[in-house]
Design a protein around this motif. Structure first.
Motif, PDB file in Angstrom:
ATOM      1  N   THR A   1       5.777  -1.397 -23.375  1.00  0.00           N
ATOM      2  CA  THR A   1       4.498  -1.481 -22.674  1.00  0.00           C
ATOM      3  C   THR A   1       3.389  -1.134 -23.647  1.00  0.00           C
ATOM      4  O   THR A   1       3.477  -0.128 -24.354  1.00  0.00           O
ATOM      5  N   ILE A   2       2.352  -1.976 -23.686  1.00  0.00           N
ATOM      6  CA  ILE A   2       1.147  -1.671 -24.440  1.00  0.00           C
ATOM      7  C   ILE A   2       0.053  -1.427 -23.410  1.00  0.00           C
ATOM      8  O   ILE A   2      -0.348  -2.343 -22.679  1.00  0.00           O
TER       9      ILE A   2
ATOM     10  N   LEU B   1      -3.682  -0.796 -22.524  1.00  0.00           N
ATOM     11  CA  LEU B   1      -4.967  -1.111 -23.158  1.00  0.00           C
ATOM     12  C   LEU B   1      -6.089  -0.522 -22.308  1.00  0.00           C
ATOM     13  O   LEU B   1      -6.478  -1.094 -21.287  1.00  0.00           O
TER      14      LEU B   1
ATOM     15  N   LYS C   1     -10.303  -5.043 -24.581  1.00  0.00           N
ATOM     16  CA  LYS C   1      -8.910  -5.023 -24.118  1.00  0.00           C
ATOM     17  C   LYS C   1      -8.319  -6.432 -24.061  1.00  0.00           C
ATOM     18  O   LYS C   1      -7.220  -6.681 -24.570  1.00  0.00           O
TER      19      LYS C   1
ATOM     20  N   ALA D   1      -5.372  -8.142 -26.304  1.00  0.00           N
ATOM     21  CA  ALA D   1      -4.201  -8.758 -25.656  1.00  0.00           C
ATOM     22  C   ALA D   1      -4.029 -10.202 -26.137  1.00  0.00           C
ATOM     23  O   ALA D   1      -2.919 -10.648 -26.449  1.00  0.00           O
TER      24      ALA D   1
ATOM     25  N   ILE E   1      -2.612 -10.284 -29.602  1.00  0.00           N
ATOM     26  CA  ILE E   1      -1.169 -10.028 -29.583  1.00  0.00           C
ATOM     27  C   ILE E   1      -0.418 -11.302 -29.187  1.00  0.00           C
ATOM     28  O   ILE E   1       0.555 -11.709 -29.833  1.00  0.00           O
TER      29      ILE E   1
ATOM     30  N   HIS F   1       0.877 -10.064 -18.951  1.00  0.00           N
ATOM     31  CA  HIS F   1      -0.433  -9.481 -19.233  1.00  0.00           C
ATOM     32  C   HIS F   1      -1.085  -9.115 -17.902  1.00  0.00           C
ATOM     33  O   HIS F   1      -1.356  -9.986 -17.093  1.00  0.00           O
TER      34      HIS F   1
ATOM     35  N   LEU G   1       1.604  -6.033 -21.330  1.00  0.00           N
ATOM     36  CA  LEU G   1       0.299  -5.601 -21.837  1.00  0.00           C
ATOM     37  C   LEU G   1      -0.521  -5.255 -20.605  1.00  0.00           C
ATOM     38  O   LEU G   1      -0.682  -6.108 -19.721  1.00  0.00           O
TER      39      LEU G   1
END
Ligand SMILES: Nc1ncnc2c1ncn2[C@@H]1O[C@H](COP(=O)(O)OP(=O)(O)O)[C@@H](O)[C@H]1O
Ligand SMILES: [Mg+2]
Length: 159
Positions: free
Chosen positions: A36-37, A39, A47, A51, A54, A84, A111
């Motif tokens: 998990t990222i 943001l 943010k 994303a 990435i 996302h 994300l």
């Protein structure tokens, strides 16, 4: 909160869009199934831009819209699936249970914009990225499990 329990922490200057894209590429290169990222940061802090960086680095060529209204967008990439999220509009942390976060992490990575809306449902091993924009000074403060230190070895950073 995260600082004591997690091993990696660093601040990056993100003056140019290229710096944000480079940071996204670093995160993408180390991204694994189950990651998990998170943001965090105010509206306009970058943010969605991070994303997108990435996802682009993972090979996504299609349009990457902000999930502000859909709450979640799913992407297949050559290495792993990525969901996302934008949780700004959820009213209760339990709402995230209906958005398939557990399944997302079984199959790929997540994300999450506005992770604070998900409360304790954000996995404890998440990489936390806090984006800030003060005057013209953009920064990313990153904290997470120590394995992430390897991902950022050569990137210039602010002490
Ligand atoms: N270095 C940078 N990193 C990220 N975004 C930047 C940068 N410089 C300018 N921007 C701009 O700032 C805005 C950030 O918006 P966005 O990523 O949608 O923020 P958020 O998702 O946090 O609300 C975009 O218009 C983007 O082009
Ligand atoms: Mg956004």
């Amino acid at each position: 909160m995260h600082k004591d329990s997690q091993g990696f922490e660093r601040t990056f200057a993100l003056g140019e869009l290229e710096a944000t894209n480079a940071l996204g590429a670093r995160i993408a290169a180390s991204l694994q199934v189950g990651d998990t990222i998170a943001l965090a940061g105010e509206l306009g802090a970058g943010k969605t831009t991070l994303a997108r960086a990435i996802l682009r680095a993972l090979g996504v060529t299609e349009n990457v819209p902000s999930p502000t209204f859909t709450l979640v967008q799913t992407y297949e990439t050559p290495r792993l699936a990525v969901r996302h999220y934008d949780l700004y509009r959820i009213e209760n942390p339990t709402d995230i249970d209906e958005l398939g976060l557990d399944e997302a992490l079984d199959e790929g990575a997540a994300l999450i914009e506005w992770p604070e809306r998900a409360g304790s449902r954000v996995p404890s091993d998440a990489l936390h990225v806090v984006l800030s924009l003060t005057n013209d000074d953009r920064r990313a403060h990153i904290a997470g499990p120590s394995r992430w230190a390897n991902a950022f070895g050569e990137v210039s950073h602010v002490r």
